[in-house]
Design a protein around this motif. Structure first.
Motif, PDB file in Angstrom:
ATOM      1  N   VAL A 106     -13.196  22.744 -27.863  1.00 52.83           N
ATOM      2  CA  VAL A 106     -14.130  23.628 -28.240  1.00 52.83           C
ATOM      3  C   VAL A 106     -14.406  23.400 -29.839  1.00 52.83           C
ATOM      4  CG1 VAL A 106     -14.116  25.976 -29.382  1.00 52.83           C
ATOM      5  CG2 VAL A 106     -12.464  25.749 -27.366  1.00 52.83           C
ATOM      6  N   GLY A 107     -16.006  22.144 -29.435  1.00 55.13           N
ATOM      7  CA  GLY A 107     -16.363  21.977 -30.256  1.00 55.13           C
ATOM      8  C   GLY A 107     -16.109  20.669 -30.484  1.00 55.13           C
ATOM      9  N   ASP A 108     -15.018  20.190 -32.132  1.00 57.48           N
ATOM     10  CA  ASP A 108     -14.454  18.958 -32.031  1.00 57.48           C
ATOM     11  C   ASP A 108     -13.094  18.753 -31.852  1.00 57.48           C
ATOM     12  OD1 ASP A 108     -13.981  19.631 -34.660  1.00 57.48           O
ATOM     13  OD2 ASP A 108     -14.702  17.993 -36.480  1.00 57.48           O
ATOM     14  N   PHE A 109     -12.026  20.499 -31.806  1.00 59.01           N
ATOM     15  CA  PHE A 109     -11.050  21.022 -31.528  1.00 59.01           C
ATOM     16  C   PHE A 109     -10.554  20.474 -30.232  1.00 59.01           C
ATOM     17  CE2 PHE A 109      -7.010  23.350 -30.790  1.00 59.01           C
ATOM     18  CZ  PHE A 109      -6.960  23.209 -32.212  1.00 59.01           C
ATOM     19  N   ASP A 110      -9.685  19.945 -29.991  1.00 58.29           N
ATOM     20  CA  ASP A 110      -9.229  19.332 -28.380  1.00 58.29           C
ATOM     21  C   ASP A 110      -8.378  20.351 -28.342  1.00 58.29           C
ATOM     22  OD1 ASP A 110      -9.738  16.768 -28.226  1.00 58.29           O
ATOM     23  OD2 ASP A 110      -8.663  16.065 -30.034  1.00 58.29           O
ATOM     24  N   VAL A 111      -8.166  21.310 -27.351  1.00 58.15           N
ATOM     25  CA  VAL A 111      -7.675  22.084 -27.083  1.00 58.15           C
ATOM     26  C   VAL A 111      -5.992  22.567 -26.600  1.00 58.15           C
ATOM     27  CG1 VAL A 111     -10.245  23.713 -25.852  1.00 58.15           C
ATOM     28  CG2 VAL A 111      -8.538  22.769 -24.302  1.00 58.15           C
ATOM     29  N   GLU A 112      -5.352  20.840 -26.115  1.00 61.18           N
ATOM     30  CA  GLU A 112      -4.508  20.427 -25.695  1.00 61.18           C
ATOM     31  C   GLU A 112      -3.687  21.201 -26.967  1.00 61.18           C
ATOM     32  OE1 GLU A 112      -4.793  15.324 -25.993  1.00 61.18           O
ATOM     33  OE2 GLU A 112      -4.821  16.908 -24.282  1.00 61.18           O
ATOM     34  N   LEU A 113      -3.836  20.645 -27.949  1.00 60.35           N
ATOM     35  CA  LEU A 113      -2.718  20.904 -29.461  1.00 60.35           C
ATOM     36  C   LEU A 113      -2.567  22.444 -29.690  1.00 60.35           C
ATOM     37  CD1 LEU A 113      -5.642  18.939 -31.779  1.00 60.35           C
ATOM     38  CD2 LEU A 113      -3.450  18.378 -30.899  1.00 60.35           C
ATOM     39  N   VAL A 114      -3.707  23.340 -29.250  1.00 62.21           N
ATOM     40  CA  VAL A 114      -3.014  24.822 -28.827  1.00 62.21           C
ATOM     41  C   VAL A 114      -1.495  25.055 -28.223  1.00 62.21           C
ATOM     42  CG1 VAL A 114      -2.712  27.031 -28.396  1.00 62.21           C
ATOM     43  CG2 VAL A 114      -5.234  25.764 -28.665  1.00 62.21           C
ATOM     44  N   GLU A 115      -0.928  24.260 -27.504  1.00 66.93           N
ATOM     45  CA  GLU A 115       0.355  24.507 -26.716  1.00 66.93           C
ATOM     46  C   GLU A 115       1.194  23.537 -27.915  1.00 66.93           C
ATOM     47  OE1 GLU A 115       2.924  23.397 -22.797  1.00 66.93           O
ATOM     48  OE2 GLU A 115       0.571  23.103 -22.954  1.00 66.93           O
ATOM     49  N   GLU A 116       0.816  22.814 -28.485  1.00 69.99           N
ATOM     50  CA  GLU A 116       1.362  21.857 -29.090  1.00 69.99           C
ATOM     51  C   GLU A 116       1.919  22.653 -30.803  1.00 69.99           C
ATOM     52  OE1 GLU A 116       3.084  18.581 -28.605  1.00 69.99           O
ATOM     53  OE2 GLU A 116       1.747  18.838 -26.655  1.00 69.99           O
ATOM     54  N   PHE A 117       1.298  23.821 -31.149  1.00 65.17           N
ATOM     55  CA  PHE A 117       1.162  24.339 -31.821  1.00 65.17           C
ATOM     56  C   PHE A 117       2.496  25.324 -31.411  1.00 65.17           C
ATOM     57  CE2 PHE A 117       0.337  28.600 -33.501  1.00 65.17           C
ATOM     58  CZ  PHE A 117       0.171  27.866 -34.897  1.00 65.17           C
ATOM     59  N   PHE A 118       1.951  26.052 -30.306  1.00 64.76           N
ATOM     60  CA  PHE A 118       3.695  26.965 -30.046  1.00 64.76           C
ATOM     61  C   PHE A 118       4.300  26.361 -30.332  1.00 64.76           C
ATOM     62  CE2 PHE A 118      -0.534  29.647 -29.665  1.00 64.76           C
ATOM     63  CZ  PHE A 118      -0.103  31.077 -29.976  1.00 64.76           C
ATOM     64  N   HIS A 119       4.471  25.290 -29.696  1.00 68.09           N
ATOM     65  CA  HIS A 119       5.668  24.497 -29.211  1.00 68.09           C
ATOM     66  C   HIS A 119       6.184  24.690 -30.377  1.00 68.09           C
ATOM     67  CE1 HIS A 119       6.913  23.516 -24.575  1.00 68.09           C
ATOM     68  NE2 HIS A 119       4.879  23.283 -25.173  1.00 68.09           N
ATOM     69  N   ALA A 120       6.155  23.901 -31.749  1.00 63.72           N
ATOM     70  CA  ALA A 120       6.181  24.036 -33.106  1.00 63.72           C
ATOM     71  C   ALA A 120       7.123  25.520 -33.884  1.00 63.72           C
ATOM     72  CB  ALA A 120       4.896  23.288 -33.948  1.00 63.72           C
ATOM     73  N   VAL A 121       5.689  25.520 -33.297  1.00 62.29           N
ATOM     74  CA  VAL A 121       6.238  27.628 -34.413  1.00 62.29           C
ATOM     75  C   VAL A 121       7.449  27.841 -33.125  1.00 62.29           C
ATOM     76  CG1 VAL A 121       5.362  29.905 -34.650  1.00 62.29           C
ATOM     77  CG2 VAL A 121       4.147  28.245 -34.488  1.00 62.29           C
ATOM     78  N   VAL A 122       7.824  28.103 -31.778  1.00 66.58           N
ATOM     79  CA  VAL A 122       8.305  28.097 -31.097  1.00 66.58           C
ATOM     80  C   VAL A 122      10.311  28.284 -31.234  1.00 66.58           C
ATOM     81  CG1 VAL A 122       9.584  28.959 -28.629  1.00 66.58           C
ATOM     82  CG2 VAL A 122       7.167  29.984 -29.688  1.00 66.58           C
ATOM     83  N   GLY A 123       9.943  26.457 -31.748  1.00 70.96           N
ATOM     84  CA  GLY A 123      11.191  25.634 -31.893  1.00 70.96           C
ATOM     85  C   GLY A 123      11.518  25.915 -32.901  1.00 70.96           C
TER      86      GLY A 123
END
Length: 190
Positions: free
Chosen positions: A123-140
């Motif tokens: 989305v623009g220059d944002f890699d959308v796969e990073l959203v899953e990385e973010f949620f993994h980090a928050v949840v963990g």
């Protein structure tokens, strides 16, 4: 108010949250789309978030996004636990035009993420796969059980924004005070 600071060779993050806030945010990560998502998270959860990250964006946004998730997760854990007199469970389906995403969560103190959001690319220059990385980090780091499932959608921006907002609303609902429940677990502790 909870404050967490984290400094590594890749990122320097300062974060303050108030889970009893009103959804005010001051977000500066250097990643525009991610800032937009964190602002939506703050607004729709009712959690005040003040977060600044100086990351190694000359490489890419991965460390910035993941490390912000780590810090937000740590702040949530510190603010939520020990858990008492809240609903504990929350869920929400959020629509954005053609997109709909559902989030169900449990303030379980047992981290587990189901992330079924099938988007790829940017989305623009944002890699959308990073959203899953973010949620993994928050949840963990927060000790939450979270299921985020995209029900439908075509526009990646809409799908991802609905995911952040669904998480936010489900979290807000789980944190609703309920004095009758005491510790909301048959174990007597979470």
């Amino acid at each position: 108010m909870v404050e967490i600071n984290r400094k590594t060779k890749e990122t320097n993050i300062k974060c303050k949250i108030d889970i009893n806030g009103c959804g005010k945010s001051n977000i500066k990560t250097g990643v525009g789309f991610f800032d937009h998502m964190l602002e939506a998270l703050s607004k729709h959860s009712g959690i005040d978030i003040d977060l600044t990250c100086n990351g190694d964006l000359h490489i890419d946004a991965h460390h910035t996004v993941e490390d912000c998730g780590i810090v937000l997760g740590q702040a949530l854990k510190k603010a939520i636990f020990p858990i008492q007199a809240v609903e504990r469970y929350g869920n929400a389906t959020v629509v954005m035009d053609e997109a709909a995403t559902t989030c169900a969560l449990d303030l379980s103190n047992r981290p587990y993420l189901v992330y079924e959001v099938n988007v790829s690319g940017k989305v623009g220059d944002f890699d959308v796969e990073l959203v899953e990385e973010f949620f993994h980090a928050v949840v963990g780091n927060a000790g939450l059980t979270v299921h985020i499932i995209s029900d439908r959608g075509r526009n990646k921006h809409h799908i991802l924004e609905a995911s952040f907002k669904a998480f936010a609303v489900a979290l807000r609902r789980a944190l609703v005070k309920n004095e009758r429940l005491g510790i909301p677990s048959t174990k007597g502790i979470l």
